[in-house]
Design a protein around this motif. Structure first.
Motif, PDB file in Angstrom:
ATOM      1  N   GLU A 179      81.882   7.745 -60.788  1.00 20.64           N
ATOM      2  CA  GLU A 179      81.907   8.576 -61.992  1.00 20.64           C
ATOM      3  C   GLU A 179      82.983   9.650 -61.886  1.00 20.64           C
ATOM      4  O   GLU A 179      83.633  10.004 -62.879  1.00 20.64           O
ATOM      5  CB  GLU A 179      80.528   9.207 -62.218  1.00 20.64           C
ATOM      6  N   THR A 180      83.184  10.186 -60.684  1.00 18.89           N
ATOM      7  CA  THR A 180      84.247  11.171 -60.479  1.00 18.89           C
ATOM      8  C   THR A 180      85.603  10.543 -60.774  1.00 18.89           C
ATOM      9  O   THR A 180      86.462  11.152 -61.438  1.00 18.89           O
ATOM     10  CB  THR A 180      84.216  11.707 -59.037  1.00 18.89           C
ATOM     11  N   ARG A 181      85.786   9.324 -60.297  1.00 20.28           N
ATOM     12  CA  ARG A 181      87.053   8.612 -60.538  1.00 20.28           C
ATOM     13  C   ARG A 181      87.252   8.402 -62.046  1.00 20.28           C
ATOM     14  O   ARG A 181      88.349   8.613 -62.583  1.00 20.28           O
ATOM     15  CB  ARG A 181      87.047   7.282 -59.798  1.00 20.28           C
ATOM     16  N   GLU A 182      86.195   8.011 -62.754  1.00 19.97           N
ATOM     17  CA  GLU A 182      86.301   7.776 -64.196  1.00 19.97           C
ATOM     18  C   GLU A 182      86.584   9.079 -64.946  1.00 19.97           C
ATOM     19  O   GLU A 182      87.361   9.108 -65.906  1.00 19.97           O
ATOM     20  CB  GLU A 182      85.008   7.134 -64.711  1.00 19.97           C
ATOM     21  N   LEU A 183      85.940  10.173 -64.493  1.00 18.70           N
ATOM     22  CA  LEU A 183      86.165  11.479 -65.119  1.00 18.70           C
ATOM     23  C   LEU A 183      87.627  11.893 -64.969  1.00 18.70           C
ATOM     24  O   LEU A 183      88.251  12.402 -65.909  1.00 18.70           O
ATOM     25  CB  LEU A 183      85.238  12.512 -64.483  1.00 18.70           C
ATOM     26  N   LEU A 184      88.213  11.676 -63.772  1.00 15.36           N
ATOM     27  CA  LEU A 184      89.619  12.008 -63.534  1.00 15.36           C
ATOM     28  C   LEU A 184      90.519  11.162 -64.429  1.00 15.36           C
ATOM     29  O   LEU A 184      91.478  11.666 -65.041  1.00 15.36           O
ATOM     30  CB  LEU A 184      89.965  11.780 -62.069  1.00 15.36           C
ATOM     31  N   ALA A 185      90.207   9.878 -64.534  1.00 16.60           N
ATOM     32  CA  ALA A 185      91.039   8.984 -65.347  1.00 16.60           C
ATOM     33  C   ALA A 185      90.987   9.383 -66.815  1.00 16.60           C
ATOM     34  O   ALA A 185      92.015   9.355 -67.517  1.00 16.60           O
ATOM     35  CB  ALA A 185      90.578   7.539 -65.161  1.00 16.60           C
ATOM     36  N   THR A 186      89.796   9.775 -67.282  1.00 16.66           N
ATOM     37  CA  THR A 186      89.663  10.185 -68.678  1.00 16.66           C
ATOM     38  C   THR A 186      90.524  11.407 -68.974  1.00 16.66           C
ATOM     39  O   THR A 186      91.074  11.552 -70.069  1.00 16.66           O
ATOM     40  CB  THR A 186      88.187  10.497 -68.999  1.00 16.66           C
ATOM     41  N   ALA A 187      90.648  12.301 -67.967  1.00 22.98           N
ATOM     42  CA  ALA A 187      91.457  13.508 -68.135  1.00 22.98           C
ATOM     43  C   ALA A 187      92.937  13.266 -67.865  1.00 22.98           C
ATOM     44  O   ALA A 187      93.747  14.188 -67.960  1.00 22.98           O
ATOM     45  CB  ALA A 187      90.938  14.602 -67.212  1.00 22.98           C
ATOM     46  N   GLY A 188      93.286  12.035 -67.479  1.00 20.83           N
ATOM     47  CA  GLY A 188      94.699  11.715 -67.220  1.00 20.83           C
ATOM     48  C   GLY A 188      95.182  12.196 -65.876  1.00 20.83           C
ATOM     49  O   GLY A 188      96.388  12.389 -65.678  1.00 20.83           O
ATOM     50  N   VAL A 189      94.280  12.385 -64.922  1.00 18.81           N
ATOM     51  CA  VAL A 189      94.639  12.849 -63.581  1.00 18.81           C
ATOM     52  C   VAL A 189      94.614  11.646 -62.633  1.00 18.81           C
ATOM     53  O   VAL A 189      93.609  10.926 -62.556  1.00 18.81           O
ATOM     54  CB  VAL A 189      93.675  13.944 -63.085  1.00 18.81           C
ATOM     55  N   GLN A 200      84.819  14.520 -54.498  1.00 16.45           N
ATOM     56  CA  GLN A 200      83.397  14.294 -54.782  1.00 16.45           C
ATOM     57  C   GLN A 200      82.521  14.874 -53.666  1.00 16.45           C
ATOM     58  O   GLN A 200      81.486  15.466 -53.926  1.00 16.45           O
ATOM     59  CB  GLN A 200      83.152  12.791 -54.917  1.00 16.45           C
ATOM     60  N   GLU A 201      82.985  14.762 -52.425  1.00 14.15           N
ATOM     61  CA  GLU A 201      82.207  15.262 -51.288  1.00 14.15           C
ATOM     62  C   GLU A 201      82.130  16.779 -51.303  1.00 14.15           C
ATOM     63  O   GLU A 201      81.075  17.360 -51.092  1.00 14.15           O
ATOM     64  CB  GLU A 201      82.842  14.768 -49.995  1.00 14.15           C
ATOM     65  N   ARG A 202      83.269  17.444 -51.560  1.00 19.76           N
ATOM     66  CA  ARG A 202      83.302  18.909 -51.453  1.00 19.76           C
ATOM     67  C   ARG A 202      82.620  19.583 -52.645  1.00 19.76           C
ATOM     68  O   ARG A 202      82.130  20.699 -52.514  1.00 19.76           O
ATOM     69  CB  ARG A 202      84.745  19.378 -51.315  1.00 19.76           C
ATOM     70  N   GLY A 205      79.390  16.417 -56.095  1.00 16.85           N
ATOM     71  CA  GLY A 205      79.110  15.829 -57.410  1.00 16.85           C
ATOM     72  C   GLY A 205      78.691  16.833 -58.461  1.00 16.85           C
ATOM     73  O   GLY A 205      78.193  16.463 -59.523  1.00 16.85           O
ATOM     74  N   TRP A 206      78.905  18.113 -58.152  1.00 14.47           N
ATOM     75  CA  TRP A 206      78.482  19.194 -59.060  1.00 14.47           C
ATOM     76  C   TRP A 206      79.379  19.165 -60.300  1.00 14.47           C
ATOM     77  O   TRP A 206      80.598  19.290 -60.219  1.00 14.47           O
ATOM     78  CB  TRP A 206      78.595  20.524 -58.317  1.00 14.47           C
ATOM     79  N   ALA A 207      78.775  18.976 -61.459  1.00 12.54           N
ATOM     80  CA  ALA A 207      79.539  18.763 -62.686  1.00 12.54           C
ATOM     81  C   ALA A 207      80.477  19.920 -62.981  1.00 12.54           C
ATOM     82  O   ALA A 207      81.644  19.714 -63.336  1.00 12.54           O
ATOM     83  CB  ALA A 207      78.577  18.538 -63.850  1.00 12.54           C
ATOM     84  N   ALA A 208      79.970  21.148 -62.846  1.00 16.74           N
ATOM     85  CA  ALA A 208      80.810  22.309 -63.175  1.00 16.74           C
ATOM     86  C   ALA A 208      82.017  22.376 -62.252  1.00 16.74           C
ATOM     87  O   ALA A 208      83.152  22.631 -62.700  1.00 16.74           O
ATOM     88  CB  ALA A 208      79.988  23.592 -63.070  1.00 16.74           C
ATOM     89  N   GLY A 209      81.795  22.145 -60.954  1.00 15.54           N
ATOM     90  CA  GLY A 209      82.903  22.188 -60.012  1.00 15.54           C
ATOM     91  C   GLY A 209      83.929  21.112 -60.302  1.00 15.54           C
ATOM     92  O   GLY A 209      85.146  21.337 -60.251  1.00 15.54           O
ATOM     93  N   LEU A 210      83.465  19.908 -60.635  1.00 15.56           N
ATOM     94  CA  LEU A 210      84.389  18.812 -60.931  1.00 15.56           C
ATOM     95  C   LEU A 210      85.228  19.111 -62.168  1.00 15.56           C
ATOM     96  O   LEU A 210      86.437  18.862 -62.193  1.00 15.56           O
ATOM     97  CB  LEU A 210      83.604  17.514 -61.139  1.00 15.56           C
ATOM     98  N   ARG A 211      84.616  19.658 -63.187  1.00 21.52           N
ATOM     99  CA  ARG A 211      85.370  19.920 -64.408  1.00 21.52           C
ATOM    100  C   ARG A 211      86.398  21.024 -64.183  1.00 21.52           C
ATOM    101  O   ARG A 211      87.522  20.972 -64.707  1.00 21.52           O
ATOM    102  CB  ARG A 211      84.413  20.286 -65.544  1.00 21.52           C
ATOM    103  N   LEU A 212      86.015  22.059 -63.438  1.00 24.37           N
ATOM    104  CA  LEU A 212      86.987  23.106 -63.122  1.00 24.37           C
ATOM    105  C   LEU A 212      88.139  22.526 -62.303  1.00 24.37           C
ATOM    106  O   LEU A 212      89.310  22.856 -62.526  1.00 24.37           O
ATOM    107  CB  LEU A 212      86.302  24.236 -62.345  1.00 24.37           C
ATOM    108  N   SER A 231      87.772  24.305 -50.148  1.00 22.26           N
ATOM    109  CA  SER A 231      86.500  23.907 -49.555  1.00 22.26           C
ATOM    110  C   SER A 231      85.469  24.962 -49.895  1.00 22.26           C
ATOM    111  O   SER A 231      85.790  26.033 -50.398  1.00 22.26           O
ATOM    112  CB  SER A 231      86.620  23.776 -48.031  1.00 22.26           C
ATOM    113  N   GLY A 232      84.242  24.683 -49.571  1.00 17.46           N
ATOM    114  CA  GLY A 232      83.170  25.630 -49.864  1.00 17.46           C
ATOM    115  C   GLY A 232      82.172  25.004 -50.812  1.00 17.46           C
ATOM    116  O   GLY A 232      82.295  23.847 -51.196  1.00 17.46           O
ATOM    117  N   THR A 233      81.170  25.782 -51.197  1.00 18.52           N
ATOM    118  CA  THR A 233      80.122  25.261 -52.066  1.00 18.52           C
ATOM    119  C   THR A 233      79.767  26.294 -53.115  1.00 18.52           C
ATOM    120  O   THR A 233      80.092  27.482 -53.016  1.00 18.52           O
ATOM    121  CB  THR A 233      78.852  24.945 -51.244  1.00 18.52           C
TER     122      THR A 233
END
Length: 858
Positions: A179-189, A200-202, A205-212, A231-233
């Motif tokens: 899903e992370t890969r698909e999210l990146l592709a949708t954004a053109g990254v 995804q590991e760092r 899978g936190w949605a807010a972190g991935l979108r930022l 890095s960090g959480t």
């Protein structure tokens, strides 16, 4: 979201497993989505709502929603937008939100989904159990989804036991690597598989972190290095990613995001004002389309909010770069100009301008409460630091809303003392509000002695500015309502009727239906002084209007139910009176306004007295006497007088004598107490003393309540005269009683005094009230009900039937009814056919068996 159709929103991916889980959940009645901030709840629900194809109502609860009424109005508006209804929601307070929504949903002709997001923002203790009830009683075909942070406060155990509750927890929401890969592709990254795995590991899978991260990656010169370096959480990740994302945004976007983060909701006009630019709405729409933590709140996409975590992080950044207080002051002015007083007050508080915030809240506290925002007023008051002046009036409003009039009176005294320090242009308005609240406090305390004389005349609106007139209208209508109710308790019924009619008119003009219904509900009582028919009409009009607004079970209409029950008891229509009394009991809350409680007991006592249930009558009268009233009211004479009379009828003569002995001189002079003493004298075989006691009632020198008291006095005089052997005086007094009772066909005093034997001895040719006498005798009879006739008699036939037991000829009946002889003959012929009778005597006998000649049918 409501009204959104077509392709999925940009930036959202189809999370197949979670969408499938929601699809499975939708076979149950309710689904709870519970997860921490930034978990992607809102995006998931938006994506799923696009996927389902069912009609969907979507509500995102506004931050810090304290008021149940506002929540239900917002939810109702969302449902109506989804169903295509153009009818606006009813105005608060006093509408049954859950019932209105259930009715709307039941009318939907296909599958319906109700989505409520951000339940954790609902801070109303009243709304949570109401929402629980709604969710457990949804109509067939309706599925509800509720999203919240942490554990839900809803009590849905019954649904869980019935297998009708689904739950999706935070552990199910993190993005997978695919899903992370698909999210990146949708954004053109585009980044390597290794970088995708690291990202995804760092972020876990936190949605807010991935979108930022994706917002930063979209413009980064070296995406692989970016992923490798952070890095960090949790918040550390979020703060780092936010800084990176902002650095890659155009300056106008950065400025808009930061400066508008002081708001809980924003539109293009307000964003332009805070940024000093134009085109903000275009930017907000683009950010929402990119799923950049921006969500539209309405069908037209004019209002937006930021995801809560995103907003909080922006605010942290803003404090380092801008004058936050000035931004709050600008926002406060905008919200004040657009009549959003609560938001304006919040921003004034946030700006540190406590004096302006106090004045804003004080000016509008009453109007906010009438708008259903009493809890918001209380929350805003709680947000002020100790020692801020100018809040006494707002505190008084809050205390009255809590049902604490004694505390409110103390605040009103402070507000009165502060009037001299108030701006001159505010004093008229403040004086009007203080007068209105004084009267309301008197009502809630049951303290009516001299209160009207203490209240200054309401200021004329001609001396006010247009702004003051608008702000004073609510206070003016409220003052007229409470002035009318207070005057009624002083038995200044003509004044009361005038004030209540004026109050209803003002409320109608300013669009306050709740105040209008409140005025109308009390009008019936004002008319009981001389015309029970008019009192009944007032009550029925008020009930019709309350029903139209959905307030038929609310306390606001209870006075009309109580008065109508009492009036129907006066006219002997005891069955209908019982029905309205039951409605009144359901509408009157325990521990409510003491005046209403007292009237309810008095109406119940009236009904029981009419039915001859003396024990029940006494119990209700004792309960009425025990209602806590802070001062003496005008109905105390009726309560005490009827208590003594009922004790006599129960054979409790010693108790009755003791009660009479304890009465002070003022009460002893009233018509009600003189009647009661006369009843006691008659029971003690002292008819001469009884007639002497009644003399001042009959000649009008004794203060008395409505015509009921005078009818009773004449009947007691007739009974005393007959006991003395003066049959001529007895007949004359009975005839006077009948004359007073005839216009509204009042039967109750004849039933209460046991005057039936007296009337039975009157020759029908010697009275002009033969039909009324028949009704009275019928009301005191104990015939059992028989089966109804095959065909019901019409109203006109019932009118004629009432005269058949008399010795009046057909032409005389025609004269009484002001109709032709031919009409009377036709009606009598129909009566015989319907009753299966062959002559007048048989028709009367059959009608008595059917109780068609009872007072309720007469």
């Amino acid at each position: 979201m409501p009204g959104r159709t077509g392709a999925s929103l940009q930036g959202l991916i189809d999370r197949h497993d979670l969408i499938a889980a929601l699809d499975r959940a939708a076979t149950k009645q309710v689904t709870i989505v519970s997860a921490p901030a930034g978990s992607g709840k809102t995006s998931l629900l938006r994506s799923w709502s696009e996927h389902t194809g069912s009609r969907t109502a979507y509500l995102s609860i506004r931050p810090d929603q304290y008021d149940a009424q506002l929540f239900w109005l917002a939810l109702l508006a969302a449902v109506r937008a989804a169903t295509g209804s153009a009818e606006p929601p009813p105005r608060p307070p006093g509408f049954d939100g859950p019932a209105a929504i259930r009715s709307e949903l039941a009318a939907a002709d296909d599958e319906f989904i109700l989505i409520i997001d951000d339940l954790h923002e609902l801070n109303s203790a009243e709304a949570i159990p109401q929402l629980t009830t709604l969710l457990t009683t949804l109509p067939a075909g309706v599925h509800a989804v509720v999203a919240t942070r942490g554990e839900s406060r809803l009590r849905l155990q019954r649904l869980r036991l019935a297998g009708e509750l689904s739950e999706i927890r935070g552990a199910q929401l993190p993005f997978t690597e695919d899903e992370t890969r698909e999210l990146l592709a949708t954004a053109g990254v585009t980044i390597s598989d290794r970088a995708v795995a690291v990202l995804q590991e760092r972020t876990e899978g936190w949605a807010a972190g991935l979108r930022l991260a994706i917002l930063s990656l979209a413009g980064h010169p070296d995406p692989e290095r970016f992923v490798a370096e952070f890095s960090g959480t949790d918040r550390t990740v979020a703060e780092y990613l936010l800084a990176e994302m902002l650095d890659h945004q155009p300056p106008e976007v950065q400025r808009l995001l930061l400066r508008t983060s002081v708001l809980d909701r924003v539109n293009g006009e307000l964003a332009d004002l805070l940024t000093g630019t134009t085109g903000s709405e275009r930017i907000l729409l683009a950010l929402e389309d990119a799923n950049a933590f921006v969500v539209s709140l309405d069908h037209e996409r004019t209002w937006f909010r930021y995801h809560h975590l995103f907003r909080d992080l922006l605010r942290l950044e803003l404090r380092r770069t801008d004058d936050v207080h000035e931004l709050h002051r600008v926002a406060a002015r905008w919200f004040a100009d657009h009549a959003d007083v609560a938001e304006s007050t919040r921003h004034l508080q946030a700006s540190g301008d406590w004096t302006a915030a106090a004045q804003m809240l004080t000016d509008h506290a009453l109007s906010l409460t009438l708008d259903g925002q009493a809890a918001t007023v209380a929350a805003l008051l709680h947000s002020f630091p100790h020692g801020v002046r100018g809040l006494a009036l707002a505190h008084a409003v809050a205390e009255l809303n809590r049902g604490r009039p004694d505390e409110a009176v103390a605040h009103l005294e402070v507000a009165r003392a502060d009037l001299a320090d108030a701006p001159v242009d505010h004093r008229h308005r403040l004086r009007t509000t203080i007068a209105a609240l004084d009267l309301l406090a008197a009502r809630l305390r049951g303290h009516f002695d001299g209160i009207i004389e203490r209240v200054e005349a309401l200021p004329s609106t001609t001396s006010m500015s247009s702004a003051d007139v608008v702000l004073s209208n609510d206070a003016h209508a409220t003052a007229l309502l409470n002035l009318g109710v207070t005057a009624a308790w002083s038995l200044r019924l003509s004044d009361s009727e005038k004030y209540l009619l004026q109050g209803a008119e003002v409320a109608r003009e300013i669009g306050r239906p709740y105040l209008e219904v409140a005025c109308l509900a009390h009008l019936g009582f004002t008319a009981t002084r001389d015309a029970s028919a008019r009192a009944r009409r007032y009550c029925e009009d008020a009930i019709e209007q309350a029903t139209r607004y959905g307030w038929a079970a609310e306390p606001v209409i209870a006075p009309a139910y109580i008065t109508l029950a009492g009036v129907l008891s006066w006219t002997g229509d005891f069955d209908q009176a019982e029905e309205w009394l039951a409605r009144a009991r359901n509408a009157v809350p325990s521990g409510g306004e003491p005046g209403t409680q007292l009237l309810l007991h008095l109406a119940a006592a009236t009904l029981s007295a009419g039915r001859g249930r003396h024990e029940d009558t006494l119990a209700e009268l004792v309960a009425a006497g025990q209602v806590r009233m802070a001062g003496r009211h005008a109905l105390i004479g009726r309560v005490l007088g009827w208590t003594i009379e009922t004790q006599v009828r129960l054979g409790q003569l010693a108790e009755a004598r003791a009660a009479v002995a304890a009465v002070d001189d003022h009460l002893a002079s009233t018509g009600e107490l003189r009647n009661a003493v006369a009843v006691l004298h008659l029971a003690e075989q002292q008819p001469a003393e009884a007639r002497a006691e009644l003399r001042s009632v009959l000649d009008g020198t004794a203060p008395r309540n409505p015509v009921l008291t005078l009818i009773e006095a004449n009947l007691l005089d007739a009974l005393a005269a007959r006991a003395l052997g003066d049959d001529e005086s007895a007949r004359a007094s009975a005839e006077r009683a009948l004359h007073l009772a005839e216009p509204d066909r009042i039967l109750l005093p004849f039933v209460m005094t046991g005057a039936a034997p007296l009337l039975a001895g009157l020759p029908t040719h010697g009275t002009t009230h033969a039909a009324l006498v028949t009704d009275i005798l019928d009301a005191t009879s104990t015939h059992s009900a028989a089966p109804a006739p095959a065909e019901a008699l019409s109203k006109s036939e019932l009118r004629v039937l009432r005269y058949l037991p008399t010795n009046l000829t057909r032409p005389e009946i025609a004269g009484k009814l002001s109709v032709s002889l031919n009409t009377v003959n036709t009606h009598i012929r129909h009566i015989y056919i319907k009753l299966g009778a062959t002559d007048r005597s048989a028709a009367v006998q059959r009608a008595r068996e059917l109780r068609l000649l009872s007072a309720g049918r007469a």
